[in-house]
Scaffold this motif. Structure first.
Motif, short mmCIF file in Angstrom:
data_model
loop_
_atom_site.label_atom_id
_atom_site.label_comp_id
_atom_site.label_asym_id
_atom_site.label_seq_id
_atom_site.Cartn_x
_atom_site.Cartn_y
_atom_site.Cartn_z
N GLU A 163 0.83 -1.20 0.00
CA GLU A 163 0.00 0.00 0.00
C GLU A 163 0.86 1.25 0.00
OE1 GLU A 163 -0.13 -2.37 2.34
OE2 GLU A 163 -2.11 -3.31 2.26
N ASP A 222 -2.95 5.08 -0.33
CA ASP A 222 -3.79 3.91 -0.09
C ASP A 222 -4.08 3.74 1.40
OD1 ASP A 222 -3.91 3.22 -2.77
OD2 ASP A 222 -2.18 1.87 -2.66
N ALA A 261 -15.63 0.43 0.30
CA ALA A 261 -14.83 1.10 -0.73
C ALA A 261 -13.44 1.43 -0.21
CB ALA A 261 -15.55 2.37 -1.18
N ARG A 278 -11.53 -1.90 0.20
CA ARG A 278 -11.32 -2.56 -1.11
C ARG A 278 -10.27 -1.82 -1.94
NH1 ARG A 278 -10.27 -4.77 -4.97
NH2 ARG A 278 -11.51 -5.98 -6.47
N LEU A 279 -10.30 -0.48 -1.90
CA LEU A 279 -9.38 0.30 -2.71
C LEU A 279 -8.04 0.56 -2.01
CD1 LEU A 279 -11.89 2.96 -4.09
CD2 LEU A 279 -11.00 0.94 -5.28
#
Length: 477
Positions: A5, A9, A182, A185-186
Protein backbone atom coordinates in the motif's frame (compact mmCIF):
# COMPACT_ATOMS: atom_id res chain seq x y z
CA UNK A 1 3.39 -11.21 -4.56
CA UNK A 2 0.72 -8.97 -3.03
CA UNK A 3 1.00 -5.29 -3.84
CA UNK A 4 2.10 -2.96 -1.03
CA UNK A 5 0.00 0.00 0.00
CA UNK A 6 1.17 3.53 -0.82
CA UNK A 7 0.72 6.33 1.69
CA UNK A 8 -2.40 7.46 -0.20
CA UNK A 9 -3.79 3.91 -0.09
CA UNK A 10 -3.22 3.79 3.65
CA UNK A 11 -5.24 6.91 4.32
CA UNK A 12 -8.03 5.70 2.00
CA UNK A 13 -8.02 2.47 3.99
CA UNK A 14 -8.05 4.43 7.24
CA UNK A 15 -11.28 6.09 6.09
CA UNK A 16 -12.82 2.66 5.63
CA UNK A 17 -11.54 1.36 8.96
CA UNK A 18 -12.88 4.47 10.73
CA UNK A 19 -16.29 3.87 9.14
CA UNK A 20 -16.29 0.37 10.68
CA UNK A 21 -15.80 1.80 14.18
CA UNK A 22 -18.38 4.50 13.47
CA UNK A 23 -20.92 1.77 12.73
CA UNK A 24 -20.01 -0.22 15.84
CA UNK A 25 -20.45 2.69 18.26
CA UNK A 26 -23.30 4.47 16.45
CA UNK A 27 -25.42 1.35 16.04
CA UNK A 28 -26.63 0.75 19.59
CA UNK A 29 -26.51 4.38 20.71
CA UNK A 30 -28.74 5.57 17.86
CA UNK A 31 -31.17 2.66 18.28
CA UNK A 32 -31.71 3.00 22.03
CA UNK A 33 -33.69 6.20 21.61
CA UNK A 34 -36.14 4.35 19.32
CA UNK A 35 -36.86 1.40 21.63
CA UNK A 36 -40.17 2.84 22.95
CA UNK A 37 -41.35 3.45 19.38
CA UNK A 38 -40.24 -0.02 18.29
CA UNK A 39 -42.03 -1.54 21.28
CA UNK A 40 -45.31 0.15 20.35
CA UNK A 41 -45.16 -0.55 16.61
CA UNK A 42 -44.05 -4.19 16.90
CA UNK A 43 -46.02 -4.87 20.10
CA UNK A 44 -42.80 -6.08 21.71
CA UNK A 45 -42.50 -7.20 25.32
CA UNK A 46 -39.87 -5.75 27.66
CA UNK A 47 -37.80 -8.91 27.28
CA UNK A 48 -38.00 -8.68 23.48
CA UNK A 49 -36.83 -5.07 23.58
CA UNK A 50 -33.88 -6.08 25.74
CA UNK A 51 -32.91 -8.65 23.11
CA UNK A 52 -33.17 -6.10 20.31
CA UNK A 53 -29.93 -4.68 21.71
CA UNK A 54 -28.77 -7.81 23.53
CA UNK A 55 -28.79 -10.03 20.42
CA UNK A 56 -26.31 -7.67 18.75
CA UNK A 57 -24.01 -7.53 21.78
CA UNK A 58 -24.01 -11.29 22.41
CA UNK A 59 -23.37 -12.17 18.74
CA UNK A 60 -20.67 -9.49 18.50
CA UNK A 61 -18.82 -10.44 21.68
CA UNK A 62 -19.34 -14.18 21.32
CA UNK A 63 -18.05 -14.53 17.77
CA UNK A 64 -15.08 -12.14 17.78
CA UNK A 65 -12.61 -14.81 18.89
CA UNK A 66 -13.78 -17.20 16.16
CA UNK A 67 -13.70 -14.62 13.37
CA UNK A 68 -10.37 -13.30 14.60
CA UNK A 69 -8.95 -16.81 14.16
CA UNK A 70 -10.62 -17.17 10.75
CA UNK A 71 -9.23 -13.81 9.59
CA UNK A 72 -5.69 -14.78 10.62
CA UNK A 73 -6.01 -17.91 8.48
CA UNK A 74 -8.02 -16.81 5.43
CA UNK A 75 -7.27 -13.09 5.20
CA UNK A 76 -8.27 -10.07 7.28
CA UNK A 77 -9.27 -8.02 4.26
CA UNK A 78 -11.43 -10.84 2.85
CA UNK A 79 -13.26 -11.43 6.14
CA UNK A 80 -13.86 -7.71 6.66
CA UNK A 81 -15.29 -7.20 3.17
CA UNK A 82 -17.59 -10.20 3.65
CA UNK A 83 -18.74 -8.81 6.99
CA UNK A 84 -19.50 -5.43 5.44
CA UNK A 85 -21.65 -7.06 2.75
CA UNK A 86 -23.55 -8.89 5.52
CA UNK A 87 -23.96 -5.62 7.43
CA UNK A 88 -25.44 -3.86 4.41
CA UNK A 89 -27.80 -6.75 3.64
CA UNK A 90 -28.98 -7.06 7.26
CA UNK A 91 -29.56 -3.31 7.48
CA UNK A 92 -31.63 -3.37 4.29
CA UNK A 93 -33.67 -6.24 5.75
CA UNK A 94 -35.13 -3.89 8.37
CA UNK A 95 -37.38 -2.51 5.61
CA UNK A 96 -39.45 -5.72 5.71
CA UNK A 97 -39.36 -6.37 9.47
CA UNK A 98 -42.85 -6.76 10.93
CA UNK A 99 -42.29 -8.58 14.26
CA UNK A 100 -39.96 -8.25 17.24
CA UNK A 101 -38.54 -11.70 16.50
CA UNK A 102 -37.58 -10.67 12.98
CA UNK A 103 -35.87 -7.54 14.30
CA UNK A 104 -33.95 -9.58 16.87
CA UNK A 105 -32.75 -11.87 14.06
CA UNK A 106 -31.64 -8.83 12.03
CA UNK A 107 -29.79 -7.43 15.04
CA UNK A 108 -28.04 -10.78 15.57
CA UNK A 109 -26.89 -10.71 11.93
CA UNK A 110 -25.52 -7.19 12.51
CA UNK A 111 -23.66 -8.51 15.55
CA UNK A 112 -22.11 -11.23 13.38
CA UNK A 113 -21.07 -8.56 10.87
CA UNK A 114 -19.50 -6.50 13.65
CA UNK A 115 -17.58 -9.56 14.89
CA UNK A 116 -16.23 -10.05 11.35
CA UNK A 117 -15.17 -6.43 10.86
CA UNK A 118 -14.15 -4.86 14.17
CA UNK A 119 -11.07 -6.99 15.12
CA UNK A 120 -9.79 -6.68 11.57
CA UNK A 121 -9.87 -2.89 11.77
CA UNK A 122 -7.18 -2.75 14.43
CA UNK A 123 -5.21 -5.59 12.82
CA UNK A 124 -5.16 -3.86 9.43
CA UNK A 125 -4.26 -0.50 10.97
CA UNK A 126 -1.38 -2.24 12.72
CA UNK A 127 -0.27 -3.74 9.40
CA UNK A 128 -0.63 -0.57 7.34
CA UNK A 129 1.33 1.72 9.67
CA UNK A 130 4.61 0.17 10.75
CA UNK A 131 6.01 2.93 12.98
CA UNK A 132 4.62 3.10 16.53
CA UNK A 133 3.83 6.82 16.31
CA UNK A 134 1.89 6.36 13.07
CA UNK A 135 0.03 3.39 14.55
CA UNK A 136 -0.99 5.47 17.56
CA UNK A 137 -2.21 8.27 15.27
CA UNK A 138 -4.11 5.84 13.06
CA UNK A 139 -5.80 4.03 15.95
CA UNK A 140 -6.62 7.41 17.52
CA UNK A 141 -8.38 8.47 14.30
CA UNK A 142 -10.31 5.19 14.19
CA UNK A 143 -11.36 5.35 17.84
CA UNK A 144 -12.35 9.02 17.48
CA UNK A 145 -14.74 8.07 14.68
CA UNK A 146 -16.32 5.54 17.02
CA UNK A 147 -16.61 8.03 19.85
CA UNK A 148 -18.27 10.54 17.53
CA UNK A 149 -20.85 7.87 16.73
CA UNK A 150 -21.38 7.16 20.41
CA UNK A 151 -21.75 10.85 21.22
CA UNK A 152 -24.09 11.91 18.42
CA UNK A 153 -26.16 8.73 18.27
CA UNK A 154 -28.99 9.68 20.67
CA UNK A 155 -29.28 13.23 19.28
CA UNK A 156 -29.28 12.12 15.65
CA UNK A 157 -31.72 9.35 16.49
CA UNK A 158 -34.12 11.79 18.09
CA UNK A 159 -34.06 14.13 15.09
CA UNK A 160 -34.52 11.27 12.62
CA UNK A 161 -37.50 9.88 14.55
CA UNK A 162 -39.18 13.27 14.32
CA UNK A 163 -39.34 13.06 10.52
CA UNK A 164 -38.88 9.36 9.58
CA UNK A 165 -39.82 5.84 10.74
CA UNK A 166 -37.52 3.99 13.14
CA UNK A 167 -36.25 1.73 10.33
CA UNK A 168 -34.27 4.71 9.02
CA UNK A 169 -32.01 4.47 12.07
CA UNK A 170 -30.73 1.09 10.89
CA UNK A 171 -30.76 1.93 7.20
CA UNK A 172 -28.06 4.53 7.95
CA UNK A 173 -25.69 1.55 8.25
CA UNK A 174 -25.99 0.95 4.49
CA UNK A 175 -23.99 4.02 3.34
CA UNK A 176 -21.56 3.54 6.23
CA UNK A 177 -20.96 -0.07 5.14
CA UNK A 178 -20.54 1.09 1.52
CA UNK A 179 -17.97 3.71 2.57
CA UNK A 180 -16.06 1.17 4.64
CA UNK A 181 -16.17 -1.40 1.82
CA UNK A 182 -14.83 1.10 -0.73
CA UNK A 183 -12.06 2.32 1.58
CA UNK A 184 -10.84 -1.18 2.42
CA UNK A 185 -11.32 -2.56 -1.11
CA UNK A 186 -9.38 0.30 -2.71
CA UNK A 187 -6.86 1.07 0.02
CA UNK A 188 -5.83 -2.34 1.36
CA UNK A 189 -3.90 -4.90 -0.65
CA UNK A 190 -4.85 -8.56 -0.42
CA UNK A 191 -3.22 -10.31 2.53
CA UNK A 192 0.25 -11.69 1.89
CA UNK A 193 0.00 -15.48 2.41
CA UNK A 194 3.22 -15.37 4.42
CA UNK A 195 1.50 -13.17 7.03
CA UNK A 196 -1.38 -15.62 7.53
CA UNK A 197 -1.71 -18.50 9.97
CA UNK A 198 -1.33 -21.84 8.15
CA UNK A 199 -2.64 -24.19 10.86
CA UNK A 200 -6.12 -25.72 10.43
CA UNK A 201 -9.01 -24.19 12.35
CA UNK A 202 -9.69 -25.77 15.73
CA UNK A 203 -13.45 -26.42 15.44
CA UNK A 204 -13.98 -27.90 18.95
CA UNK A 205 -11.99 -25.03 20.42
CA UNK A 206 -14.05 -22.54 18.42
CA UNK A 207 -17.32 -24.03 19.73
CA UNK A 208 -16.11 -24.06 23.35
CA UNK A 209 -14.59 -20.59 23.14
CA UNK A 210 -17.71 -19.09 21.58
CA UNK A 211 -19.94 -20.80 24.14
CA UNK A 212 -17.76 -19.53 27.00
CA UNK A 213 -17.88 -15.91 25.85
CA UNK A 214 -21.63 -15.94 25.07
CA UNK A 215 -22.43 -17.46 28.47
CA UNK A 216 -20.10 -14.97 30.16
CA UNK A 217 -21.92 -12.10 28.44
CA UNK A 218 -25.41 -13.41 29.24
CA UNK A 219 -24.71 -14.26 32.90
CA UNK A 220 -24.23 -10.66 34.19
CA UNK A 221 -27.47 -9.59 32.52
CA UNK A 222 -29.33 -12.42 34.24
CA UNK A 223 -27.87 -11.46 37.62
CA UNK A 224 -29.17 -7.92 37.15
CA UNK A 225 -32.58 -8.90 35.72
CA UNK A 226 -33.36 -12.02 37.77
CA UNK A 227 -31.44 -11.31 40.98
CA UNK A 228 -28.63 -13.25 42.61
CA UNK A 229 -31.10 -15.57 44.33
CA UNK A 230 -32.62 -16.87 41.09
CA UNK A 231 -31.61 -20.23 39.61
CA UNK A 232 -31.10 -18.88 36.06
CA UNK A 233 -28.00 -16.71 36.66
CA UNK A 234 -26.51 -19.37 38.92
CA UNK A 235 -27.00 -22.03 36.25
CA UNK A 236 -25.47 -19.88 33.51
CA UNK A 237 -22.56 -18.96 35.79
CA UNK A 238 -21.89 -22.66 36.40
CA UNK A 239 -22.18 -23.36 32.66
CA UNK A 240 -19.74 -20.52 31.95
CA UNK A 241 -17.15 -21.98 34.32
CA UNK A 242 -17.60 -25.47 32.87
CA UNK A 243 -17.27 -24.21 29.28
CA UNK A 244 -14.20 -22.13 30.17
CA UNK A 245 -12.52 -25.11 31.85
CA UNK A 246 -13.25 -27.31 28.82
CA UNK A 247 -11.93 -24.59 26.48
CA UNK A 248 -8.67 -24.24 28.42
CA UNK A 249 -8.19 -28.01 28.49
CA UNK A 250 -8.87 -28.25 24.76
CA UNK A 251 -6.43 -25.45 23.91
CA UNK A 252 -3.70 -26.95 26.06
CA UNK A 253 -3.98 -30.36 24.41
CA UNK A 254 -4.94 -29.51 20.81
CA UNK A 255 -2.25 -29.90 18.18
CA UNK A 256 -3.42 -26.71 16.46
CA UNK A 257 -5.29 -24.67 19.11
CA UNK A 258 -7.66 -21.87 18.21
CA UNK A 259 -5.88 -19.70 20.77
CA UNK A 260 -2.34 -20.54 21.82
CA UNK A 261 -2.62 -19.83 25.54
CA UNK A 262 1.12 -19.30 25.78
CA UNK A 263 0.63 -16.03 23.90
CA UNK A 264 -1.42 -14.71 26.82
CA UNK A 265 1.68 -14.97 28.98
CA UNK A 266 3.62 -12.56 26.73
CA UNK A 267 4.10 -9.47 28.95
CA UNK A 268 2.86 -6.93 26.39
CA UNK A 269 -0.23 -9.04 25.73
CA UNK A 270 -1.18 -9.78 29.33
CA UNK A 271 -0.53 -6.21 30.49
CA UNK A 272 -2.47 -4.68 27.58
CA UNK A 273 -5.47 -6.93 28.18
CA UNK A 274 -5.41 -6.14 31.90
CA UNK A 275 -5.38 -2.38 31.25
CA UNK A 276 -8.19 -2.67 28.70
CA UNK A 277 -10.29 -4.75 31.09
CA UNK A 278 -9.75 -2.24 33.90
CA UNK A 279 -10.85 0.60 31.63
CA UNK A 280 -13.92 -1.29 30.41
CA UNK A 281 -14.91 -2.11 33.98
CA UNK A 282 -14.52 1.50 35.07
CA UNK A 283 -16.33 3.13 32.16
CA UNK A 284 -19.31 0.76 32.29
CA UNK A 285 -19.55 0.78 36.08
CA UNK A 286 -19.19 4.54 36.42
CA UNK A 287 -21.69 5.23 33.64
CA UNK A 288 -24.24 2.96 35.30
CA UNK A 289 -23.65 4.43 38.77
CA UNK A 290 -23.80 8.05 37.63
CA UNK A 291 -27.00 7.44 35.65
CA UNK A 292 -28.70 5.91 38.71
CA UNK A 293 -27.44 8.66 40.99
CA UNK A 294 -28.51 11.57 38.80
CA UNK A 295 -31.96 10.29 37.88
CA UNK A 296 -33.08 8.28 40.92
CA UNK A 297 -31.34 9.89 43.88
CA UNK A 298 -31.19 13.49 42.63
CA UNK A 299 -34.35 13.43 40.49
CA UNK A 300 -32.76 14.76 37.30
CA UNK A 301 -34.70 14.27 34.06
CA UNK A 302 -33.14 12.09 31.33
CA UNK A 303 -32.26 15.25 29.38
CA UNK A 304 -30.55 16.80 32.41
CA UNK A 305 -28.73 13.54 33.10
CA UNK A 306 -27.46 13.56 29.51
CA UNK A 307 -26.13 17.09 30.08
CA UNK A 308 -24.51 15.88 33.31
CA UNK A 309 -22.65 13.19 31.36
CA UNK A 310 -21.56 15.68 28.68
CA UNK A 311 -18.12 16.46 30.23
CA UNK A 312 -17.14 12.84 29.71
CA UNK A 313 -18.12 13.02 26.04
CA UNK A 314 -16.21 16.29 25.57
CA UNK A 315 -13.02 14.85 27.10
CA UNK A 316 -13.29 11.67 25.01
CA UNK A 317 -13.66 13.64 21.78
CA UNK A 318 -11.29 16.53 22.47
CA UNK A 319 -8.64 14.37 24.09
CA UNK A 320 -7.78 12.65 20.82
CA UNK A 321 -5.41 15.47 19.85
CA UNK A 322 -3.39 14.90 23.02
CA UNK A 323 -2.92 11.13 22.77
CA UNK A 324 0.00 11.07 20.32
CA UNK A 325 2.00 13.85 22.05
CA UNK A 326 1.47 12.18 25.43
CA UNK A 327 2.62 8.79 24.11
CA UNK A 328 5.69 10.34 22.47
CA UNK A 329 6.62 12.02 25.74
CA UNK A 330 6.26 9.03 28.11
CA UNK A 331 6.45 5.98 25.83
CA UNK A 332 3.86 3.32 25.05
CA UNK A 333 4.29 1.13 28.14
CA UNK A 334 4.24 4.04 30.59
CA UNK A 335 1.34 5.71 28.77
CA UNK A 336 -0.66 2.48 29.15
CA UNK A 337 -0.31 2.14 32.91
CA UNK A 338 -0.57 5.86 33.63
CA UNK A 339 -3.84 6.14 31.71
CA UNK A 340 -5.21 2.97 33.32
CA UNK A 341 -4.26 4.38 36.72
CA UNK A 342 -6.17 7.58 35.90
CA UNK A 343 -9.25 5.45 35.25
CA UNK A 344 -8.91 3.78 38.66
CA UNK A 345 -8.37 7.16 40.32
CA UNK A 346 -11.59 8.42 38.73
CA UNK A 347 -13.53 5.48 40.16
CA UNK A 348 -12.00 6.08 43.58
CA UNK A 349 -12.95 9.76 43.34
CA UNK A 350 -16.56 8.81 42.70
CA UNK A 351 -16.58 6.42 45.66
CA UNK A 352 -15.24 9.14 47.94
CA UNK A 353 -16.97 12.25 46.57
CA UNK A 354 -20.38 11.27 45.14
CA UNK A 355 -22.18 12.20 48.36
CA UNK A 356 -20.95 15.81 48.08
CA UNK A 357 -22.87 16.67 44.91
CA UNK A 358 -22.12 17.04 41.23
CA UNK A 359 -18.55 18.47 41.48
CA UNK A 360 -17.36 15.10 42.81
CA UNK A 361 -19.13 13.33 39.95
CA UNK A 362 -17.54 15.76 37.47
CA UNK A 363 -14.04 14.95 38.75
CA UNK A 364 -14.71 11.23 38.36
CA UNK A 365 -16.13 11.59 34.84
CA UNK A 366 -13.19 13.67 33.61
CA UNK A 367 -10.51 11.40 35.10
CA UNK A 368 -12.07 8.22 33.74
CA UNK A 369 -12.64 9.75 30.30
CA UNK A 370 -9.08 11.10 30.09
CA UNK A 371 -7.61 7.76 31.10
CA UNK A 372 -9.90 5.82 28.78
CA UNK A 373 -9.01 8.03 25.82
CA UNK A 374 -5.36 7.02 26.08
CA UNK A 375 -5.64 3.42 27.24
CA UNK A 376 -8.16 2.69 24.49
CA UNK A 377 -5.44 3.41 21.94
CA UNK A 378 -2.20 2.22 23.53
CA UNK A 379 -3.37 -0.96 25.29
CA UNK A 380 -4.56 -2.54 22.06
CA UNK A 381 -1.45 -1.39 20.24
CA UNK A 382 0.73 -3.00 22.91
CA UNK A 383 -1.16 -6.29 22.64
CA UNK A 384 -0.58 -6.44 18.88
CA UNK A 385 3.09 -5.48 19.31
CA UNK A 386 3.53 -8.52 21.52
CA UNK A 387 2.00 -11.00 19.05
CA UNK A 388 3.34 -12.64 15.88
CA UNK A 389 2.13 -11.02 12.66
CA UNK A 390 -0.11 -13.99 11.86
CA UNK A 391 -2.02 -13.61 15.15
CA UNK A 392 -2.97 -9.91 14.99
CA UNK A 393 -6.68 -10.41 14.23
CA UNK A 394 -7.21 -12.80 17.12
CA UNK A 395 -5.16 -10.41 19.29
CA UNK A 396 -7.47 -7.52 18.35
CA UNK A 397 -10.44 -9.78 19.14
CA UNK A 398 -9.00 -10.49 22.58
CA UNK A 399 -8.71 -6.75 23.26
CA UNK A 400 -12.39 -6.20 22.44
CA UNK A 401 -13.49 -9.32 24.34
CA UNK A 402 -11.63 -8.25 27.48
CA UNK A 403 -13.44 -4.91 27.39
CA UNK A 404 -16.85 -6.49 26.64
CA UNK A 405 -16.55 -9.01 29.48
CA UNK A 406 -15.33 -6.37 31.93
CA UNK A 407 -18.28 -4.17 30.95
CA UNK A 408 -20.71 -6.98 31.75
CA UNK A 409 -19.00 -7.74 35.04
CA UNK A 410 -19.01 -4.06 36.04
CA UNK A 411 -22.73 -3.62 35.44
CA UNK A 412 -23.59 -6.97 37.05
CA UNK A 413 -21.54 -6.25 40.17
CA UNK A 414 -23.12 -2.83 40.53
CA UNK A 415 -26.64 -4.14 40.01
CA UNK A 416 -26.13 -7.03 42.42
CA UNK A 417 -24.79 -4.80 45.21
CA UNK A 418 -27.64 -2.35 44.72
CA UNK A 419 -30.24 -5.14 44.78
CA UNK A 420 -28.72 -6.56 47.96
CA UNK A 421 -28.62 -3.26 49.88
CA UNK A 422 -31.67 -1.33 48.61
CA UNK A 423 -35.14 -2.39 49.73
CA UNK A 424 -38.21 -1.39 47.74
CA UNK A 425 -38.49 -0.03 44.21
CA UNK A 426 -35.82 2.21 42.73
CA UNK A 427 -38.38 3.80 40.44
CA UNK A 428 -40.76 4.85 43.23
CA UNK A 429 -41.71 8.52 43.10
CA UNK A 430 -40.27 9.12 46.56
CA UNK A 431 -37.92 7.29 48.93
CA UNK A 432 -37.91 7.04 52.67
CA UNK A 433 -34.94 8.32 54.66
CA UNK A 434 -33.83 4.73 55.16
CA UNK A 435 -33.97 4.01 51.43
CA UNK A 436 -31.96 7.13 50.63
CA UNK A 437 -29.32 5.95 53.09
CA UNK A 438 -29.33 2.46 51.57
CA UNK A 439 -28.87 3.88 48.09
CA UNK A 440 -25.97 6.06 49.19
CA UNK A 441 -24.32 3.09 50.89
CA UNK A 442 -24.81 0.96 47.79
CA UNK A 443 -23.25 3.65 45.58
CA UNK A 444 -20.18 3.87 47.80
CA UNK A 445 -19.72 0.11 48.19
CA UNK A 446 -20.27 -0.59 44.48
CA UNK A 447 -17.82 2.13 43.43
CA UNK A 448 -15.30 0.93 46.02
CA UNK A 449 -15.62 -2.66 44.81
CA UNK A 450 -15.11 -1.66 41.18
CA UNK A 451 -12.14 0.47 42.20
CA UNK A 452 -10.52 -2.47 44.00
CA UNK A 453 -11.00 -4.83 41.04
CA UNK A 454 -9.78 -2.26 38.51
CA UNK A 455 -6.78 -1.43 40.71
CA UNK A 456 -5.89 -5.13 40.91
CA UNK A 457 -6.02 -5.38 37.11
CA UNK A 458 -3.83 -2.30 36.69
CA UNK A 459 -1.36 -3.58 39.28
CA UNK A 460 -1.13 -6.90 37.45
CA UNK A 461 -0.66 -5.06 34.16
CA UNK A 462 2.07 -2.89 35.68
CA UNK A 463 3.91 -5.95 36.97
CA UNK A 464 3.71 -7.59 33.55
CA UNK A 465 4.75 -4.35 31.84
CA UNK A 466 7.75 -4.12 34.16
CA UNK A 467 8.67 -7.64 33.01
CA UNK A 468 8.75 -6.33 29.45
CA UNK A 469 10.96 -3.36 30.39
CA UNK A 470 13.31 -5.57 32.41
CA UNK A 471 13.62 -8.00 29.51
CA UNK A 472 14.52 -5.12 27.17
CA UNK A 473 17.12 -3.80 29.60
CA UNK A 474 18.64 -7.27 29.99
CA UNK A 475 18.73 -7.63 26.21
CA UNK A 476 20.64 -4.35 25.81
CA UNK A 477 23.24 -5.14 28.48
Amino acid sequence: MARSESLGDRWVALTGLSAVFLFEMLDNSILNVALPTIGRELQATTTALQWVTGAYSVAFGGLMLLFGAIADRFGRRRVMLTGLILLGAASLATMVVSTAGQLIAVRACMGVAAAMTTPGSMALAFRLFRADDLRVRAITVISTAGLVGLAIGPTVGGFVLAVAPWQALLLVNVPIAALAFAGIRLGVAADDPSSLHADPLDIPGAVLGTATIILALVTPTLFVDEGAGSWAPRATAAATIAAAAAFVRRERTARHPLLDLRLLAVPLVSSGLAYKAAAGLAVAGLGYLVTLLLQFAWGWSPAMAAVGMLPQVIVLLAGGRLVAPFVRRVGLERAAWLSAAAVVTGLAAFAALNRFGYPGVLVALVLVAAGMRVVGVVAGNNVLRGLPENRTSIGAALVDISSELATGVGIAATGTILAALFTGSLTASSWSTAQAGQFQQAMTIAAGTLTAVAAALVTYGLIRSHTTISAKETHHV
